[in-house]
Design a protein around this motif. Structure first.
Motif, PDB file in Angstrom:
ATOM      1  N   ALA A 173       0.816  -1.226   0.000  1.00 45.65           N
ATOM      2  CA  ALA A 173       0.000   0.000   0.000  1.00 45.65           C
ATOM      3  C   ALA A 173       0.841   1.263   0.000  1.00 45.65           C
ATOM      4  CB  ALA A 173      -0.937  -0.011   1.208  1.00 45.65           C
ATOM      5  N   GLU A 174       2.018   1.205   0.592  1.00 39.76           N
ATOM      6  CA  GLU A 174       2.866   2.385   0.695  1.00 39.76           C
ATOM      7  C   GLU A 174       3.589   2.703  -0.607  1.00 39.76           C
ATOM      8  OE1 GLU A 174       5.041   2.392   4.600  1.00 39.76           O
ATOM      9  OE2 GLU A 174       3.842   0.573   4.862  1.00 39.76           O
ATOM     10  N   TYR A 175       3.449   1.862  -1.603  1.00 42.82           N
ATOM     11  CA  TYR A 175       4.143   2.061  -2.881  1.00 42.82           C
ATOM     12  C   TYR A 175       3.191   2.266  -4.054  1.00 42.82           C
ATOM     13  CZ  TYR A 175       8.206   0.905  -0.211  1.00 42.82           C
ATOM     14  OH  TYR A 175       9.194   0.946   0.748  1.00 42.82           O
ATOM     15  N   VAL A 176       1.899   2.228  -3.797  1.00 36.42           N
ATOM     16  CA  VAL A 176       0.922   2.429  -4.866  1.00 36.42           C
ATOM     17  C   VAL A 176       0.509   3.892  -4.870  1.00 36.42           C
ATOM     18  CG1 VAL A 176      -1.284   1.725  -5.842  1.00 36.42           C
ATOM     19  CG2 VAL A 176       0.110   0.063  -4.599  1.00 36.42           C
ATOM     20  N   LEU A 177       0.955   4.627  -5.893  1.00 33.84           N
ATOM     21  CA  LEU A 177       0.666   6.055  -5.985  1.00 33.84           C
ATOM     22  C   LEU A 177      -0.629   6.322  -6.733  1.00 33.84           C
ATOM     23  CD1 LEU A 177       4.214   7.439  -6.892  1.00 33.84           C
ATOM     24  CD2 LEU A 177       3.122   7.345  -4.639  1.00 33.84           C
ATOM     25  N   GLY A 178      -0.908   5.526  -7.742  1.00 31.40           N
ATOM     26  CA  GLY A 178      -2.100   5.749  -8.553  1.00 31.40           C
ATOM     27  C   GLY A 178      -2.541   4.484  -9.246  1.00 31.40           C
ATOM     28  N   LEU A 179      -3.807   4.445  -9.610  1.00 28.34           N
ATOM     29  CA  LEU A 179      -4.374   3.258 -10.256  1.00 28.34           C
ATOM     30  C   LEU A 179      -5.326   3.667 -11.370  1.00 28.34           C
ATOM     31  CD1 LEU A 179      -5.356   1.173  -7.089  1.00 28.34           C
ATOM     32  CD2 LEU A 179      -3.425   0.709  -8.611  1.00 28.34           C
ATOM     33  N   ASP A 180      -5.394   2.822 -12.393  1.00 30.16           N
ATOM     34  CA  ASP A 180      -6.506   2.826 -13.338  1.00 30.16           C
ATOM     35  C   ASP A 180      -7.337   1.597 -13.014  1.00 30.16           C
ATOM     36  OD1 ASP A 180      -5.616   5.102 -14.536  1.00 30.16           O
ATOM     37  OD2 ASP A 180      -5.052   4.171 -16.445  1.00 30.16           O
ATOM     38  N   VAL A 181      -8.628   1.797 -12.797  1.00 22.67           N
ATOM     39  CA  VAL A 181      -9.510   0.730 -12.350  1.00 22.67           C
ATOM     40  C   VAL A 181     -10.750   0.696 -13.235  1.00 22.67           C
ATOM     41  CG1 VAL A 181     -10.826  -0.185 -10.408  1.00 22.67           C
ATOM     42  CG2 VAL A 181      -8.728   1.109  -9.985  1.00 22.67           C
ATOM     43  N   VAL A 182     -11.085  -0.486 -13.740  1.00 23.36           N
ATOM     44  CA  VAL A 182     -12.342  -0.673 -14.463  1.00 23.36           C
ATOM     45  C   VAL A 182     -13.411  -1.031 -13.440  1.00 23.36           C
ATOM     46  CG1 VAL A 182     -13.586  -1.979 -16.212  1.00 23.36           C
ATOM     47  CG2 VAL A 182     -11.174  -1.387 -16.579  1.00 23.36           C
ATOM     48  N   ARG A 187     -16.937   1.373 -16.702  1.00 22.95           N
ATOM     49  CA  ARG A 187     -16.284   2.685 -16.737  1.00 22.95           C
ATOM     50  C   ARG A 187     -14.856   2.589 -16.217  1.00 22.95           C
ATOM     51  NH1 ARG A 187     -19.822   6.519 -13.265  1.00 22.95           N
ATOM     52  NH2 ARG A 187     -20.121   4.563 -12.110  1.00 22.95           N
ATOM     53  N   LEU A 188     -13.994   3.485 -16.717  1.00 23.20           N
ATOM     54  CA  LEU A 188     -12.599   3.511 -16.301  1.00 23.20           C
ATOM     55  C   LEU A 188     -12.381   4.672 -15.333  1.00 23.20           C
ATOM     56  CD1 LEU A 188      -9.743   2.280 -16.695  1.00 23.20           C
ATOM     57  CD2 LEU A 188      -9.388   3.970 -18.513  1.00 23.20           C
ATOM     58  N   LEU A 189     -11.879   4.350 -14.147  1.00 25.12           N
ATOM     59  CA  LEU A 189     -11.603   5.341 -13.116  1.00 25.12           C
ATOM     60  C   LEU A 189     -10.100   5.440 -12.917  1.00 25.12           C
ATOM     61  CD1 LEU A 189     -12.403   7.133 -10.594  1.00 25.12           C
ATOM     62  CD2 LEU A 189     -12.378   4.991  -9.287  1.00 25.12           C
ATOM     63  N   SER A 190      -9.578   6.683 -12.906  1.00 20.74           N
ATOM     64  CA  SER A 190      -8.172   6.905 -12.592  1.00 20.74           C
ATOM     65  C   SER A 190      -8.085   7.559 -11.219  1.00 20.74           C
ATOM     66  CB  SER A 190      -7.510   7.811 -13.631  1.00 20.74           C
ATOM     67  OG  SER A 190      -7.432   7.153 -14.884  1.00 20.74           O
ATOM     68  N   THR A 191      -7.224   7.003 -10.366  1.00 25.37           N
ATOM     69  CA  THR A 191      -7.058   7.542  -9.015  1.00 25.37           C
ATOM     70  C   THR A 191      -5.604   7.915  -8.774  1.00 25.37           C
ATOM     71  OG1 THR A 191      -6.440   5.504  -7.840  1.00 25.37           O
ATOM     72  CG2 THR A 191      -8.782   5.838  -8.299  1.00 25.37           C
ATOM     73  N   GLY A 192      -5.391   8.768  -7.767  1.00 28.72           N
ATOM     74  CA  GLY A 192      -4.040   9.042  -7.317  1.00 28.72           C
ATOM     75  C   GLY A 192      -3.251   9.945  -8.231  1.00 28.72           C
ATOM     76  N   ARG A 193      -1.953   9.647  -8.343  1.00 32.34           N
ATOM     77  CA  ARG A 193      -1.030  10.591  -8.959  1.00 32.34           C
ATOM     78  C   ARG A 193       0.230   9.869  -9.399  1.00 32.34           C
ATOM     79  NH1 ARG A 193      -0.121   9.949  -3.618  1.00 32.34           N
ATOM     80  NH2 ARG A 193       2.028  10.174  -2.896  1.00 32.34           N
ATOM     81  N   ARG A 194       1.150  10.613 -10.003  1.00 33.72           N
ATOM     82  CA  ARG A 194       2.498  10.129 -10.268  1.00 33.72           C
ATOM     83  C   ARG A 194       3.536  11.096  -9.722  1.00 33.72           C
ATOM     84  NH1 ARG A 194       3.637   8.598 -15.866  1.00 33.72           N
ATOM     85  NH2 ARG A 194       5.761   9.301 -15.493  1.00 33.72           N
ATOM     86  N   THR A 195       3.095  12.034  -8.932  1.00 36.00           N
ATOM     87  CA  THR A 195       3.984  13.006  -8.293  1.00 36.00           C
ATOM     88  C   THR A 195       4.412  12.508  -6.918  1.00 36.00           C
ATOM     89  OG1 THR A 195       2.037  14.164  -7.419  1.00 36.00           O
ATOM     90  CG2 THR A 195       2.962  14.964  -9.494  1.00 36.00           C
ATOM     91  N   ALA A 196       5.483  13.115  -6.393  1.00 35.70           N
ATOM     92  CA  ALA A 196       5.980  12.705  -5.077  1.00 35.70           C
ATOM     93  C   ALA A 196       4.994  13.066  -3.972  1.00 35.70           C
ATOM     94  CB  ALA A 196       7.333  13.366  -4.803  1.00 35.70           C
ATOM     95  N   LYS A 197       4.238  14.147  -4.168  1.00 34.11           N
ATOM     96  CA  LYS A 197       3.247  14.581  -3.191  1.00 34.11           C
ATOM     97  C   LYS A 197       1.904  14.758  -3.884  1.00 34.11           C
ATOM     98  CE  LYS A 197       4.552  17.943  -0.471  1.00 34.11           C
ATOM     99  NZ  LYS A 197       5.128  19.265  -0.079  1.00 34.11           N
ATOM    100  N   GLY A 198       0.828  14.663  -3.110  1.00 36.34           N
ATOM    101  CA  GLY A 198      -0.493  14.867  -3.676  1.00 36.34           C
ATOM    102  C   GLY A 198      -1.572  14.479  -2.680  1.00 36.34           C
TER     103      GLY A 198
END
Length: 468
Positions: A173-182, A187-198
């Motif tokens: 869990a501490e290494y998952v920054l973002g996800l694409d989830v069907v 429907r396709l949902l995008s969550t999170g980020r690819r930045t160091a903070k957010g």
């Protein structure tokens, strides 16, 4: 609504389902031969019920996953997402008449970015494959479940898996920054980020981690990476009692040390490993503690920890001189579960995590439970974070022994909760522990879980019957 679908004539329902799936998937991505689909019915958990899949879908693209979920929603067919099926809780077991949605063909590493220290991967990427790929860039992906040569990133995310290095580096869990989830409706949902903070909005990314495919199907993940550490060195310490070994663990952590791993094997586990692999581990030991450091000066850290082990009553302390000797010591720990399975042929592997300060109480309690039920129960543990794996060994062909195994398994979970712990540190809930999840989180917690499930999966088609 699922039940009304199942009550229809099976051939009629399955035929329509196959036609609809084949309209959006290549022929090789739809498996309907009963002999083949049956092989996708179970993960590696013993004694968890499994249904008969209607079909297995093996998509390669996000669009194909969306087609499967849209079809399932339209026909009210349950969907069970799967990775490599190395799980130990029945979380990937098929429901009767379901679509098994295997993500193993979505196995591309899409990006490794050394500047941003991220990797973008599909769910079917094998953990070890990703680890080796990022190592070439001077980076590391720390989560390393024992099945890392087989398990997939999607499965790791679904169960919020851990591994040997959690004491220093933390869990998936501490290494998952973002996800694409069907989602269930396609429907396709995008969550999170690819930045160091957010911190924008609710943390939906963490909500999906550990949800065991019950809220949506992960099709892409943005993972955090770390600089590759120096080669670790390992120390082995032998103790005349499990309580002394647990005392050493408390001294090490209270002393501010940050080992890259801190693992414990009780006497039953040590004997099982010796019997299986003839490794020459000391048969007289009551507990074997393995500590490792990947610091710039690991020898100095091992010396300090060795002194703490001796102060706690270690009868022998052996630091490894090099990486090869270190790997030999770790091999014994990695063989633990395989060796315990060989004792009787069948195992039920608990995954109870307790506060480090109660680790000794946990091991003593497991020993009492083993004596009470006349069973062999070996314990290996990620001692540095209090995550124990009491493993009940029994003969599945013996009804009385099987009954006692189930009773001891439940008593171990009860003990963990009484000690202020949790029923699972890294294996997930699945089918095996769903009744115990309700006890841990309480009625209000169950109500909130069900409410969240209703929002994401109103028809209840995603991995039904799991978790709660």
């Amino acid at each position: 609504m699922i039940m009304s679908r199942i009550e229809a004539p099976r051939d009629e329902v399955t035929g329509n389902l196959l036609d609809r799936l084949r309209a959006g998937l290549p022929p090789e991505a739809v498996l309907a031969d009963p002999d083949v689909t049956a092989s996708y019915a179970n993960d590696m958990a013993s004694f968890c019920a499994a249904g008969t899949p209607a079909v297995v879908a093996l998509p390669r693209t996000v669009e194909q996953v969306q087609h499967v979920l849209r079809t399932a929603t339209e026909l009210r067919v349950p969907v069970v997402p799967q990775g490599a099926r190395t799980g130990l809780s029945g979380g990937a077991n098929a429901s009767e008449g379901c679509i098994v949605l295997s993500l193993t063909k979505m196995d591309r590493i899409l990006e490794i970015n050394p500047v941003d220290r991220i990797a973008v991967v599909e769910p079917g990427v094998v953990n070890a494959t990703l680890s080796r790929a990022v190592n070439e860039h001077g980076l590391t992906y720390p989560p390393d479940p024992s099945s890392w040569e087989m398990c997939t990133i999607g499965g790791n995310i679904g169960t919020a898996s851990g591994g040997l290095c959690c004491v220093k580096y933390g869990v998936t869990a501490e290494y998952v920054l973002g996800l694409d989830v069907v989602l269930a409706d396609g429907r396709l949902l995008s969550t999170g980020r690819r930045t160091a903070k957010g911190v924008a909005g609710y943390d939906l990314t963490r909500l999906f981690v550990g949800s065991e495919g019950s809220l949506g199907v992960v099709v892409r993940a943005v993972l955090a990476l770390k600089p590759k550490p120096p080669q670790q060195l390992v120390l082995a310490a032998e103790f005349a009692s499990a309580s002394a070994a647990c005392d050493a663990v408390c001294r090490i952590m209270a002393g501010g040390h940050v080992p890259s791993l801190l693992e414990l094997m009780d006497r039953t586990t040590v004997k099982a490993v010796n019997d299986l692999a003839h490794m020459g581990l000391p048969e007289t030991t009551e507990a074997l503690l393995l500590a490792a450091f990947d610091t710039p000066d690991p020898a100095a850290d091992l010396a300090a920890v060795g002194a703490l082990c001796e102060a706690a009553g270690a009868t022998q302390v052996v630091p490894a001189d090099d990486a090869a000797e270190s790997e030999l010591l770790l091999k014994a720990r990695r063989l633990s579960l395989t060796a315990l399975e060989a004792v009787k042929g069948t195992t039920m592997i608990d995954d109870v995590c307790v506060p480090r300060s109660r680790l000794g109480d946990m091991l003593e309690g497991v020993e009492r439970i083993a004596e009470k039920h006349g069973l062999t129960i070996g314990v290996c543990a990620h001692a540095g974070d209090g995550n124990t794996h009491p493993t009940v060994c029994f003969d599945a062909q013996d009804p009385d022994e099987s009954r006692r195994a189930h009773e001891s398994f439940d008593e171990i979970m009860r003990l963990g909760l009484e000690l202020g712990g949790t029923i699972t540190g890294e294996h997930g809930v699945g089918l095996l522990k769903k009744e115990w999840l309700a006890r841990e989180i309480g009625p209000v917690g169950v109500e909130m879980h069900r409410a969240i499930k209703q929002v994401f999966d109103p028809l209840g088609i995603l991995n039904p019957g799991k978790l709660f």
